[in-house]
Design a protein around this motif. Structure first.
Motif, PDB file in Angstrom:
ATOM      1  N   ASP A   9       0.845  -1.198   0.000  1.00 51.85           N
ATOM      2  CA  ASP A   9       0.000   0.000   0.000  1.00 51.85           C
ATOM      3  C   ASP A   9       0.878   1.245   0.000  1.00 51.85           C
ATOM      4  O   ASP A   9       1.720   1.424   0.887  1.00 51.85           O
ATOM      5  CB  ASP A   9      -0.915   0.013   1.219  1.00 51.85           C
ATOM      6  N   LEU A  10       0.683   2.090  -0.988  1.00 51.04           N
ATOM      7  CA  LEU A  10       1.453   3.328  -1.110  1.00 51.04           C
ATOM      8  C   LEU A  10       0.504   4.519  -1.152  1.00 51.04           C
ATOM      9  O   LEU A  10      -0.263   4.671  -2.102  1.00 51.04           O
ATOM     10  CB  LEU A  10       2.311   3.301  -2.376  1.00 51.04           C
ATOM     11  N   PRO A  11       0.531   5.369  -0.125  1.00 50.41           N
ATOM     12  CA  PRO A  11      -0.321   6.568  -0.156  1.00 50.41           C
ATOM     13  C   PRO A  11       0.007   7.430  -1.372  1.00 50.41           C
ATOM     14  O   PRO A  11       1.177   7.680  -1.680  1.00 50.41           O
ATOM     15  CB  PRO A  11       0.040   7.288   1.152  1.00 50.41           C
ATOM     16  N   GLU A  12      -1.026   7.875  -2.054  1.00 51.84           N
ATOM     17  CA  GLU A  12      -0.833   8.630  -3.291  1.00 51.84           C
ATOM     18  C   GLU A  12      -0.030   9.903  -3.074  1.00 51.84           C
ATOM     19  O   GLU A  12       0.729  10.332  -3.946  1.00 51.84           O
ATOM     20  CB  GLU A  12      -2.192   8.970  -3.918  1.00 51.84           C
ATOM     21  N   GLU A  13      -0.142  10.488  -1.878  1.00 52.04           N
ATOM     22  CA  GLU A  13       0.565  11.747  -1.625  1.00 52.04           C
ATOM     23  C   GLU A  13       2.073  11.559  -1.550  1.00 52.04           C
ATOM     24  O   GLU A  13       2.827  12.552  -1.574  1.00 52.04           O
ATOM     25  CB  GLU A  13       0.053  12.404  -0.337  1.00 52.04           C
ATOM     26  N   LEU A  14       2.554  10.318  -1.476  1.00 51.86           N
ATOM     27  CA  LEU A  14       3.995  10.081  -1.436  1.00 51.86           C
ATOM     28  C   LEU A  14       4.605   9.934  -2.832  1.00 51.86           C
ATOM     29  O   LEU A  14       5.820   9.810  -2.963  1.00 51.86           O
ATOM     30  CB  LEU A  14       4.309   8.831  -0.608  1.00 51.86           C
ATOM     31  N   ILE A  15       3.777   9.963  -3.872  1.00 52.91           N
ATOM     32  CA  ILE A  15       4.290   9.914  -5.243  1.00 52.91           C
ATOM     33  C   ILE A  15       4.744  11.318  -5.629  1.00 52.91           C
ATOM     34  O   ILE A  15       3.928  12.239  -5.758  1.00 52.91           O
ATOM     35  CB  ILE A  15       3.221   9.409  -6.218  1.00 52.91           C
ATOM     36  N   ALA A  16       6.053  11.496  -5.771  1.00 46.64           N
ATOM     37  CA  ALA A  16       6.618  12.834  -6.002  1.00 46.64           C
ATOM     38  C   ALA A  16       6.138  13.401  -7.338  1.00 46.64           C
ATOM     39  O   ALA A  16       6.293  12.758  -8.379  1.00 46.64           O
ATOM     40  CB  ALA A  16       8.137  12.761  -5.964  1.00 46.64           C
ATOM     41  N   GLN A  17       5.586  14.599  -7.289  1.00 43.79           N
ATOM     42  CA  GLN A  17       5.138  15.287  -8.496  1.00 43.79           C
ATOM     43  C   GLN A  17       6.143  16.331  -8.976  1.00 43.79           C
ATOM     44  O   GLN A  17       6.086  16.774 -10.117  1.00 43.79           O
ATOM     45  CB  GLN A  17       3.786  15.962  -8.230  1.00 43.79           C
ATOM     46  N   GLU A  18       7.053  16.705  -8.109  1.00 42.56           N
ATOM     47  CA  GLU A  18       8.089  17.694  -8.432  1.00 42.56           C
ATOM     48  C   GLU A  18       9.422  17.179  -7.896  1.00 42.56           C
ATOM     49  O   GLU A  18       9.471  16.447  -6.911  1.00 42.56           O
ATOM     50  CB  GLU A  18       7.783  19.050  -7.762  1.00 42.56           C
ATOM     51  N   PRO A  19      10.521  17.592  -8.520  1.00 39.43           N
ATOM     52  CA  PRO A  19      11.832  17.240  -7.948  1.00 39.43           C
ATOM     53  C   PRO A  19      12.114  18.078  -6.709  1.00 39.43           C
ATOM     54  O   PRO A  19      11.434  19.090  -6.460  1.00 39.43           O
ATOM     55  CB  PRO A  19      12.801  17.581  -9.089  1.00 39.43           C
ATOM     56  N   SER A  20      13.101  17.677  -5.936  1.00 36.59           N
ATOM     57  CA  SER A  20      13.531  18.500  -4.801  1.00 36.59           C
ATOM     58  C   SER A  20      14.058  19.834  -5.318  1.00 36.59           C
ATOM     59  O   SER A  20      14.407  19.966  -6.502  1.00 36.59           O
ATOM     60  CB  SER A  20      14.626  17.774  -4.009  1.00 36.59           C
ATOM     61  N   ASP A  21      14.119  20.833  -4.446  1.00 40.62           N
ATOM     62  CA  ASP A  21      14.540  22.170  -4.872  1.00 40.62           C
ATOM     63  C   ASP A  21      15.912  22.139  -5.541  1.00 40.62           C
ATOM     64  O   ASP A  21      16.147  22.818  -6.542  1.00 40.62           O
ATOM     65  CB  ASP A  21      14.567  23.126  -3.673  1.00 40.62           C
TER      66      ASP A  21
END
Length: 343
Positions: A9-21
């Protein structure tokens, strides 16, 4: 093993949509049975020692996404791999809106849908006037971000950030994402610590995102990709193995290249097509350590890391990462894992 064995189970909010700064400001998990640590990726040199050898995949991502317009509707094309002179296989969404023989113009250039295959795959012929295909894609193509990055538009920053700083030969249609964490400054610090770096090439295909659809994973047919090991790279890796120094592989594509181009724990130079499928029970020949991102549930890449570091160990590592809200997939965080040796 069964496909369901590699689900989690992987919470959807943990799928990175942007790279780190900043590239090297992503998080890096250093697993330990005693106490795991999460540090910044720029701390990586603290976990390396003089004499280590890092192996990178230097393939460069091409602008492999094309948008076709038909009846005021958009059809997305993601190129996969070449099969002839300006003839490529790709995937269309939605493919049902395309017909064999259809042509689409891009300025004075055009492409033709030669064949429609299974699962949305198509064969495309490019007719170009005075430029190479890669030049055409530089002009008309888009950065091929994975589908799980759910944005309406590709950003200007993606052109730089979905590309490794050391990438050279063009040919990948998806990034070798473990390398996205390395900045030029970080690589200079690693070299200053008397740690050598070598490069292989594997042109990543769109098949890397195809799901496994067979419950018996032994029935899965792996996609084919072109890879190459230069002689200098093979010589340095073989010397490191002979000296008992650590070989640290950056990313699953570099790992698949080494395992495809090795025999009896010796790396050989050359190029080939590989469809190697690594699952638990596989005996690794070369790598001692793997630096990699966190992968999709039920994916061939998750199977590979389970084979490398141990199935139960990886299930526990992924649970730790999820509990600590680490970021997953291409623009996400990374981990540094050691090969599990049989007792």
């Amino acid at each position: 093993m069964r496909l369901s064995d590699f689900d989690f189970d992987l919470p959807e909010e943990l799928i990175a949509q942007e790279p780190s700064d900043l590239r090297d400001h992503s998080n890096l998990l250093i697993p330990s049975p005693i106490k795991s640590q999460i540090v910044k990726f720029y701390n990586l040199p603290d976990y390396l020692v003089a004499g280590d050898l890092l192996v990178f995949n230097n393939s460069r991502v091409i602008n492999a996404k094309l948008i076709l317009k038909k009846n005021n509707k958009e059809i997305n094309i993601n190129l996969n791999r070449p099969i002839g002179d300006n003839i490529w296989l790709g995937f269309a969404r939605p493919s049902r809106k395309l017909d064999e023989g259809e042509e689409f113009s891009f300025g004075k250039h055009k492409l033709k849908i030669k064949k429609k295959l299974e699962f949305g795959e198509i064969e495309i012929k490019f007719y170009l006037e005075g430029i190479s295909l890669f030049d055409f894609l530089d002009q008309y193509g888009l950065v091929p971000l994975p589908q799980y990055i759910k944005r309406s538009k590709i950003k200007k920053e993606d052109v730089d950030r979905y590309q490794n700083v050391y990438s050279e030969p063009k040919g990948s249609v998806a990034a070798a994402t473990a390398g996205l964490h390395f900045s030029s400054e970080l690589m200079e610090k690693i070299i200053a610590k008397n740690i050598d770096m070598v490069f292989v090439t594997l042109h990543v295909g769109a098949g890397t995102f195809l799901p496994v659809k067979t419950e018996n994973i032994a029935d899965h047919k792996m996609h084919s990709e072109w890879c190459e090991v230069p002689k200098e790279t093979a010589d340095k890796i073989n010397k490191a193995k002979k000296d008992g120094r650590r070989v640290i592989v950056v990313g699953t594509t570099a790992m698949r290249t080494l395992e495809s181009c090795s025999d009896n724990k010796v790396v050989f130079a050359g190029s080939k097509e590989t469809s190697i499928f690594i699952t638990p029970g596989y005996k690794f020949q070369i790598a001692d350590v793997l630096i990699t991102n966190f992968h999709l549930p039920k994916s061939t890449l998750f199977m590979l890391v389970c084979a490398f570091a141990g199935y139960e160990e990886m299930k526990n590592i992924y649970k730790y990462a999820i509990d600590n809200k680490m970021r997953f997939f291409s623009y996400g965080d990374a981990m540094m894992i050691e090969r599990k040796t049989s007792k």
